[in-house]
Structures are given as structure tokens and as C-alpha cells.
Design an enzyme around this catalytic site. Structure first.
Site, PDB file in Angstrom:
ATOM      1  N   CYS A  13      36.346  47.408  73.653  1.00  0.00           N
ATOM      2  CA  CYS A  13      37.096  48.545  73.117  1.00  0.00           C
ATOM      3  C   CYS A  13      36.033  49.276  72.247  1.00  0.00           C
ATOM      4  O   CYS A  13      36.219  50.607  71.858  1.00  0.00           O
ATOM      5  CB  CYS A  13      38.017  48.353  72.056  1.00  0.00           C
ATOM      6  SG  CYS A  13      39.561  47.622  73.053  1.00  0.00           S
ATOM      7  N   GLY A  14      34.761  48.946  72.245  1.00  0.00           N
ATOM      8  CA  GLY A  14      33.657  49.708  71.516  1.00  0.00           C
ATOM      9  C   GLY A  14      32.764  49.879  72.166  1.00  0.00           C
ATOM     10  O   GLY A  14      32.478  48.965  73.214  1.00  0.00           O
TER      11      GLY A  14
END
Length: 194
Positions: A110-111
Site C-alpha cells: 500500500c505504500g
């Protein structure tokens, strides 16, 4: 080069437990593909991504990171899907600060992990003003259409989808195991197709 869905998925053995009953089966999952981006003969980054639209991902990443301003700067794009390498040559060898050019890995999580820029860079951004208006019913209609676009998600449940829309239609659609990759693919397709 656009790859068929079979090259984007693979079957793996899994154990499914339902109401305490074990079932050994094979399930179709989205592939995770390492892709290295080389800009003007300098290795810039390795992505973990879906093995589709690798040119769009690379160009979109360069654009979103501010390393490419427009399509006219691109001299050549070479995609070697077998080796997992995209080479982008620009008309001018953009001078990049030494601290911007380092090998880094962008995971499918997610990052993005490391970034070329800091949060402080956002303070200098210009606000985007738009006169586009969209009704709640148009949003609901677009969401319904969006949910039907992602065959890969319906097949595997393991990808993120992104789209660029006007109030009535999905204009560009993309999916990838990484949500940031799906967005960069949208940017890249828009840039390359004007």
C-alpha cells in the site's frame, strides 16, 4: 505490447477451510512481476507489478515523479517483458541530482516505500481548479460500470483498479497488484495516447 490475462495469473495449490472441512484445491492468483526501469542508461527503480501495460507504468511513473514533463521528451521506449526491463530514452539527458538516482524497490503493497520527494514538496503545489460538475447519480452509474471493468479482480480478487472518467463514461481503465501502479498506468496511457 498488451499481454493476455493468462500471462497475468497463475494457479497455485491452496488449502480451503469451510466449516472445519479441509479442501486441497488450486486457485487462480494475480502474478507479481519484477520490472526494472532504466532511464537514459541509468537503472532507476524496480517495481513489483502486474505483467501488463509495462510501457504505460514506466512512462506514468516518470511523469508522476516529475522526471518527464510530456510525450515529446521521449525518444524511445523499449520493453523487454521476458527480462523484466523497460528502457526509456529521452531527447535530452535530464540532469538529475545524485540523490535522486539510486536503485530502489517499489513493492506492490500500500505504500511506495521510498520516494524521490518529501511531504514538504506538497506545500509548493498549485491548487487545481476545475469547472467539471458531476451528479450523485452519475457517480453511482460510473461506480457500477467500474465494478464490471475489472475481469482480473473478479477472477482473482487480488488487484487494484483505477479509472479516468468524464461524468458519463470511463475513458481509461487500468488494474495492477499495486494501486499506485494502476494510477501510474493511467497517467502513462494518457500521456502516450495524448
Amino acid at each position: 505490447m498488451r499481454l493476455a490475462m493468462e500471462t497475468e495469473t497463475e494457479k497455485i495449490p491452496i488449502v480451503r477451510l469451510i466449516d472445519g472441512a479441509r479442501n486441497d484445491i488450486e486457485d487462480l492468483v494475480a502474478k507479481e512481476f519484477p520490472l526494472t526501469l532504466i532511464l537514459n542508461n541509468q537503472e532507476l527503480v524496480t517495481f513489483l507489478c502486474s505483467p501488463k501495460d509495462l510501457d504505460y507504468l514506466s512512462i506514468g511513473f516518470l511523469y508522476s515523479e516529475g522526471l518527464l514533463d510530456n510525450k515529446d521528451e521521449i525518444k524511445k521506449i523499449t520493453v523487454d517483458a521476458q527480462r523484466g526491463v523497460v528502457r526509456v530514452e529521452t531527447n535530452e539527458d535530464r540532469a538529475m541530482a545524485d540523490d535522486l538516482v539510486f536503485k530502489r524497490l517499489i513493492t506492490s503493497g500500500c505504500g511506495r516505500g521510498a520516494s524521490f520527494y518529501s511531504a514538504a514538496d506538497m506545500q509548493n503545489q498549485v491548487k487545481i481548479n476545475s469547472e467539471m460538475e458531476i451528479s450523485a447519480n452519475e457517480v453511482i452509474s460510473l461506480v457500477r460500470d467500474f465494478q464490471h471493468h475489472s475481469q482480473m479482480y473478479r477472477t482473482t480478487g487480488g488487484v487494484h483498479s483505477a479509472a479516468l472518467c468524464d461524468p458519463q463514461n470511463i475513458l481509461v481503465f487500468s488494474e495492477d497488484i499495486g494501486r499506485h501502479n494502476a494510477l501510474d498506468k493511467i497517467f502513462g496511457e494518457c500521456l502516450l495516447k495524448d
